[in-house]
Design a protein around this motif. Structure first.
Motif, mmCIF file in Angstrom:
data_model
loop_
_atom_site.group_PDB
_atom_site.id
_atom_site.type_symbol
_atom_site.label_atom_id
_atom_site.label_comp_id
_atom_site.label_asym_id
_atom_site.label_seq_id
_atom_site.Cartn_x
_atom_site.Cartn_y
_atom_site.Cartn_z
ATOM 1 N N GLN A 198 0.828 -1.210 0.000
ATOM 2 C CA GLN A 198 0.000 0.000 0.000
ATOM 3 C C GLN A 198 0.860 1.257 0.000
ATOM 4 O OE1 GLN A 198 -2.468 -0.490 3.450
ATOM 5 N NE2 GLN A 198 -3.911 -1.848 2.412
ATOM 6 N N GLN A 199 1.994 1.203 0.675
ATOM 7 C CA GLN A 199 2.869 2.370 0.763
ATOM 8 C C GLN A 199 3.736 2.552 -0.476
ATOM 9 O OE1 GLN A 199 5.180 2.087 4.378
ATOM 10 N NE2 GLN A 199 3.386 1.533 5.588
ATOM 11 N N LEU A 200 4.031 1.467 -1.154
ATOM 12 C CA LEU A 200 4.968 1.498 -2.277
ATOM 13 C C LEU A 200 4.285 1.019 -3.557
ATOM 14 C CD1 LEU A 200 7.919 -0.129 -0.329
ATOM 15 C CD2 LEU A 200 7.629 2.302 -0.817
ATOM 16 N N VAL A 201 3.196 1.671 -3.907
ATOM 17 C CA VAL A 201 2.344 1.240 -5.017
ATOM 18 C C VAL A 201 3.108 1.124 -6.328
ATOM 19 C CG1 VAL A 201 0.285 1.843 -6.350
ATOM 20 C CG2 VAL A 201 0.342 2.279 -3.892
ATOM 21 N N LYS A 202 4.056 2.009 -6.566
ATOM 22 C CA LYS A 202 4.757 2.035 -7.852
ATOM 23 C C LYS A 202 5.964 1.090 -7.913
ATOM 24 C CE LYS A 202 3.260 6.666 -8.966
ATOM 25 N NZ LYS A 202 3.615 8.026 -9.348
ATOM 26 N N GLN A 203 6.282 0.463 -6.799
ATOM 27 C CA GLN A 203 7.455 -0.418 -6.751
ATOM 28 C C GLN A 203 7.076 -1.841 -7.181
ATOM 29 O OE1 GLN A 203 10.628 0.512 -6.117
ATOM 30 N NE2 GLN A 203 9.832 2.598 -6.033
ATOM 31 N N PRO A 204 8.030 -2.552 -7.776
ATOM 32 C CA PRO A 204 7.772 -3.950 -8.136
ATOM 33 C C PRO A 204 7.524 -4.790 -6.877
ATOM 34 C CG PRO A 204 9.888 -3.205 -9.036
ATOM 35 C CD PRO A 204 9.366 -2.117 -8.171
ATOM 36 N N GLU A 205 6.771 -5.859 -7.045
ATOM 37 C CA GLU A 205 6.455 -6.722 -5.917
ATOM 38 C C GLU A 205 7.710 -7.242 -5.227
ATOM 39 O OE1 GLU A 205 4.457 -10.893 -5.939
ATOM 40 O OE2 GLU A 205 2.848 -9.388 -5.872
ATOM 41 N N SER A 206 8.740 -7.543 -6.003
ATOM 42 C CA SER A 206 9.969 -8.058 -5.399
ATOM 43 C C SER A 206 10.605 -7.022 -4.471
ATOM 44 C CB SER A 206 10.966 -8.491 -6.476
ATOM 45 O OG SER A 206 11.304 -7.399 -7.309
ATOM 46 N N THR A 207 10.566 -5.760 -4.836
ATOM 47 C CA THR A 207 11.106 -4.695 -3.999
ATOM 48 C C THR A 207 10.297 -4.578 -2.710
ATOM 49 O OG1 THR A 207 11.905 -3.468 -5.912
ATOM 50 C CG2 THR A 207 11.616 -2.214 -3.880
ATOM 51 N N VAL A 208 8.985 -4.632 -2.839
ATOM 52 C CA VAL A 208 8.098 -4.564 -1.682
ATOM 53 C C VAL A 208 8.404 -5.708 -0.720
ATOM 54 C CG1 VAL A 208 5.695 -4.767 -0.927
ATOM 55 C CG2 VAL A 208 6.266 -3.361 -2.925
ATOM 56 N N MET A 209 8.556 -6.895 -1.255
ATOM 57 C CA MET A 209 8.810 -8.066 -0.422
ATOM 58 C C MET A 209 10.174 -7.976 0.266
ATOM 59 S SD MET A 209 7.113 -10.984 -2.835
ATOM 60 C CE MET A 209 6.956 -12.300 -1.646
#
Length: 97
Positions: A41-52
């Motif tokens: 939710q905080q990093l909407v524009k980031q790739p899923e791998s970055t979020v994880m």
């Protein structure tokens, strides 16, 4: 061993766990999923791998902080026990004299 399925970021993952570990593993997976969702939710524009990765680093930071705090508690407990033992030894010596 028992097979369970857990969901993290909407993806199903099969896991094998001991019967007595099932409830704890489900709680752990739920916690990880919730953290990943918060970062998503905080990093909407980031790739899923970055979020994880960022969420995993945050969880690891919590773990290291908890370990540090636990270590400090153990050190304090050990120091207290040494002081108590020293006081008891001194008291026993005084009683013998």
């Amino acid at each position: 061993m028992k097979s369970i399925k857990v969901s993290i970021l909407g993806k199903q993952y099969p896991l094998k766990v001991e019967d007595h570990e099932e409830e704890a593993m489900i709680k752990i997976c739920s916690y990880v999923d919730e953290r990943f969702k918060n970062y998503r939710q905080q990093l909407v524009k980031q790739p899923e791998s970055t979020v994880m990765v960022l969420a995993a680093l945050s969880i690891a930071e919590e773990l290291f902080e908890a370990r540090r705090a636990n270590s400090e508690l153990e050190d304090n407990e050990e120091a207290l026990m040494e002081r108590v033992n020293h006081s008891l030894e001194r008291l026993l010596t005084e009683i013998k004299e």
